[in-house]
Motif scaffolding. Structure first.
Motif, PDB file in Angstrom:
ATOM      1  N   ALA A 157       0.007  40.938  57.614  1.00 42.93           N
ATOM      2  CA  ALA A 157      -1.453  41.181  57.104  1.00 42.93           C
ATOM      3  C   ALA A 157      -2.351  40.073  57.562  1.00 42.93           C
ATOM      4  N   ASP A 158      -3.406  40.676  57.982  1.00 42.35           N
ATOM      5  CA  ASP A 158      -4.356  39.851  58.340  1.00 42.35           C
ATOM      6  C   ASP A 158      -5.581  39.659  57.106  1.00 42.35           C
ATOM      7  N   SER A 159      -5.276  40.409  56.101  1.00 40.49           N
ATOM      8  CA  SER A 159      -6.244  40.259  55.072  1.00 40.49           C
ATOM      9  C   SER A 159      -5.604  40.817  53.974  1.00 40.49           C
ATOM     10  N   ILE A 160      -5.826  40.406  52.688  1.00 38.05           N
ATOM     11  CA  ILE A 160      -5.457  40.810  51.531  1.00 38.05           C
ATOM     12  C   ILE A 160      -6.621  41.075  50.526  1.00 38.05           C
ATOM     13  N   GLU A 161      -6.696  42.320  49.902  1.00 37.76           N
ATOM     14  CA  GLU A 161      -7.591  42.497  48.963  1.00 37.76           C
ATOM     15  C   GLU A 161      -7.164  42.424  47.485  1.00 37.76           C
ATOM     16  N   ILE A 162      -7.527  41.556  46.558  1.00 30.71           N
ATOM     17  CA  ILE A 162      -7.160  41.257  45.427  1.00 30.71           C
ATOM     18  C   ILE A 162      -8.171  41.694  44.382  1.00 30.71           C
ATOM     19  N   ALA A 163      -7.769  42.526  43.611  1.00 30.00           N
ATOM     20  CA  ALA A 163      -8.528  42.694  42.164  1.00 30.00           C
ATOM     21  C   ALA A 163      -8.573  41.561  41.166  1.00 30.00           C
ATOM     22  N   VAL A 164      -9.692  41.012  41.180  1.00 26.61           N
ATOM     23  CA  VAL A 164      -9.581  39.855  40.160  1.00 26.61           C
ATOM     24  C   VAL A 164      -9.955  40.092  38.830  1.00 26.61           C
ATOM     25  N   THR A 165     -10.844  40.886  38.694  1.00 28.86           N
ATOM     26  CA  THR A 165     -11.169  41.692  37.254  1.00 28.86           C
ATOM     27  C   THR A 165     -11.329  43.139  37.946  1.00 28.86           C
ATOM     28  N   ASP A 166     -11.720  44.069  36.584  1.00 32.80           N
ATOM     29  CA  ASP A 166     -11.892  45.401  36.907  1.00 32.80           C
ATOM     30  C   ASP A 166     -13.342  45.445  37.793  1.00 32.80           C
ATOM     31  N   ASP A 167     -13.916  44.356  37.916  1.00 37.81           N
ATOM     32  CA  ASP A 167     -15.498  44.478  38.428  1.00 37.81           C
ATOM     33  C   ASP A 167     -15.706  43.362  39.680  1.00 37.81           C
ATOM     34  N   VAL A 168     -14.638  42.553  39.842  1.00 33.85           N
ATOM     35  CA  VAL A 168     -14.484  41.743  40.788  1.00 33.85           C
ATOM     36  C   VAL A 168     -13.611  41.797  41.935  1.00 33.85           C
ATOM     37  N   MET A 169     -13.620  41.936  43.280  1.00 34.93           N
ATOM     38  CA  MET A 169     -12.736  42.055  44.240  1.00 34.93           C
ATOM     39  C   MET A 169     -12.857  40.690  45.116  1.00 34.93           C
ATOM     40  N   ALA A 170     -11.577  40.178  45.679  1.00 35.67           N
ATOM     41  CA  ALA A 170     -11.664  39.079  46.550  1.00 35.67           C
ATOM     42  C   ALA A 170     -10.848  39.646  47.731  1.00 35.67           C
ATOM     43  N   MET A 171     -11.284  39.198  48.769  1.00 34.98           N
ATOM     44  CA  MET A 171     -10.859  39.628  50.386  1.00 34.98           C
ATOM     45  C   MET A 171     -10.317  38.283  50.972  1.00 34.98           C
ATOM     46  N   ILE A 172      -9.117  38.107  50.899  1.00 30.85           N
ATOM     47  CA  ILE A 172      -8.414  36.984  51.418  1.00 30.85           C
ATOM     48  C   ILE A 172      -8.072  37.183  53.244  1.00 30.85           C
TER      49      ILE A 172
ATOM     50  N   ALA B  44     -19.191  32.326  35.504  1.00 31.04           N
ATOM     51  CA  ALA B  44     -20.545  32.830  35.780  1.00 31.04           C
ATOM     52  C   ALA B  44     -21.115  32.986  34.964  1.00 31.04           C
ATOM     53  N   LYS B  45     -22.483  32.822  35.125  1.00 30.62           N
ATOM     54  CA  LYS B  45     -23.767  32.918  33.702  1.00 30.62           C
ATOM     55  C   LYS B  45     -23.974  34.537  33.908  1.00 30.62           C
ATOM     56  N   HIS B  46     -24.023  35.022  35.155  1.00 32.83           N
ATOM     57  CA  HIS B  46     -24.245  36.409  35.199  1.00 32.83           C
ATOM     58  C   HIS B  46     -23.613  37.016  36.349  1.00 32.83           C
ATOM     59  N   LEU B  47     -23.242  38.131  36.425  1.00 35.52           N
ATOM     60  CA  LEU B  47     -22.594  38.648  37.800  1.00 35.52           C
ATOM     61  C   LEU B  47     -23.052  40.341  37.653  1.00 35.52           C
ATOM     62  N   ALA B  48     -23.366  40.711  38.940  1.00 34.09           N
ATOM     63  CA  ALA B  48     -23.603  42.245  39.183  1.00 34.09           C
ATOM     64  C   ALA B  48     -22.295  42.843  39.201  1.00 34.09           C
ATOM     65  N   SER B  49     -22.323  43.874  38.665  1.00 36.11           N
ATOM     66  CA  SER B  49     -21.207  44.785  38.606  1.00 36.11           C
ATOM     67  C   SER B  49     -21.391  45.991  39.375  1.00 36.11           C
ATOM     68  N   PRO B  50     -20.332  46.408  40.379  1.00 36.32           N
ATOM     69  CA  PRO B  50     -19.330  45.250  40.651  1.00 36.32           C
ATOM     70  C   PRO B  50     -19.500  44.152  41.657  1.00 36.32           C
ATOM     71  N   SER B  51     -18.700  43.192  41.926  1.00 34.16           N
ATOM     72  CA  SER B  51     -18.948  42.033  42.732  1.00 34.16           C
ATOM     73  C   SER B  51     -17.768  41.773  43.592  1.00 34.16           C
ATOM     74  N   GLU B  52     -18.093  41.255  44.597  1.00 32.85           N
ATOM     75  CA  GLU B  52     -16.726  40.574  45.694  1.00 32.85           C
ATOM     76  C   GLU B  52     -17.143  39.255  46.412  1.00 32.85           C
ATOM     77  N   PHE B  53     -16.084  38.868  46.787  1.00 35.34           N
ATOM     78  CA  PHE B  53     -16.378  37.632  47.715  1.00 35.34           C
ATOM     79  C   PHE B  53     -15.285  37.453  48.927  1.00 35.34           C
ATOM     80  N   THR B  54     -15.361  36.635  49.677  1.00 36.60           N
ATOM     81  CA  THR B  54     -14.346  36.689  50.696  1.00 36.60           C
ATOM     82  C   THR B  54     -13.722  35.126  50.587  1.00 36.60           C
ATOM     83  N   VAL B  55     -12.464  35.119  51.076  1.00 33.12           N
ATOM     84  CA  VAL B  55     -11.746  33.603  51.190  1.00 33.12           C
ATOM     85  C   VAL B  55     -11.338  33.582  52.496  1.00 33.12           C
TER      86      VAL B  55
END
Length: 174
Positions: free
Chosen positions: A9-24, A54-65
């Motif tokens: 895999a060149d990338s892996i998607e991880i559900a951090v929470t129900d509303d936050v996704m991380a793409m590695i 986080a003090k506030h997060l939009a739902s849903p949210s994501e980030f990349t590593v």
């Protein structure tokens, strides 16, 4: 293991929470065996605890590593910080898209070198760099001593929650 479903895999998607996704995104193949040894549950737990800062997060949210090497880290560090040397972690918060937190880059070579120099388990150092990067995406910083204290305290608490020792202990001794 994180990459058990696809060893190439060149990338892996991880559900951090129900509303936050991380793409590695894996830019350097040396990360594959390292990630294979990383416990998925520990990785998700660390990211979840960091996101809870986080003090506030939009739902849903994501980030990349992006998991890369010293050469790429030096290019990024020069481009964005005008420092022509590799660094361990860089964070690029995205303040224009409420649903995208931003990007984190972690350098493999420097991570290994630092862990070895401080006699820190490499996996623990990786998780520390990841937490550090996520906190930067959430607007934590360490520009002055007061901000550094707040950020480092959060890092220590998050890491301690899964049994990782204080990553700043070696610095505080010297």
């Amino acid at each position: 293991s994180i990459t058990e479903d696809d060893d190439d895999a060149d990338s892996i998607e991880i559900a951090v929470t129900d509303d936050v996704m991380a793409m590695i995104v894996i830019e350097d193949a040396r990360w594959h065996p390292f990630l294979d040894q990383t416990e998925h549950a520990k990785l998700v737990s660390i990211m979840k605890r960091a996101i809870k800062q986080a003090k506030h997060l939009a739902s849903p949210s994501e980030f990349t590593v992006m998991l890369t090497n010293d050469a790429q880290m030096a290019v990024l560090n020069q481009q964005f910080r005008q420092k022509a040397v590799p660094t361990n972690v860089l964070s690029f918060p995205d303040h224009q898209d409420d649903h995208y937190l931003g990007d984190i880059a972690i350098g493999y070579d420097i991570m290994i070198t630092e862990a070895t120099a401080t006699d820190t388990p490499v996996g623990d150092h990786f998780l520390h760099l990841l937490v550090h990067g996520i906190l930067h995406l959430l607007d934590f910083d360490h520009i002055d001593d007061a901000e550094a204290h707040v950020m480092e305290t959060a890092e220590k608490q998050i890491l301690a929650s899964i049994g990782i020792a204080d990553p700043y202990e070696y610095r505080d001794k010297g």
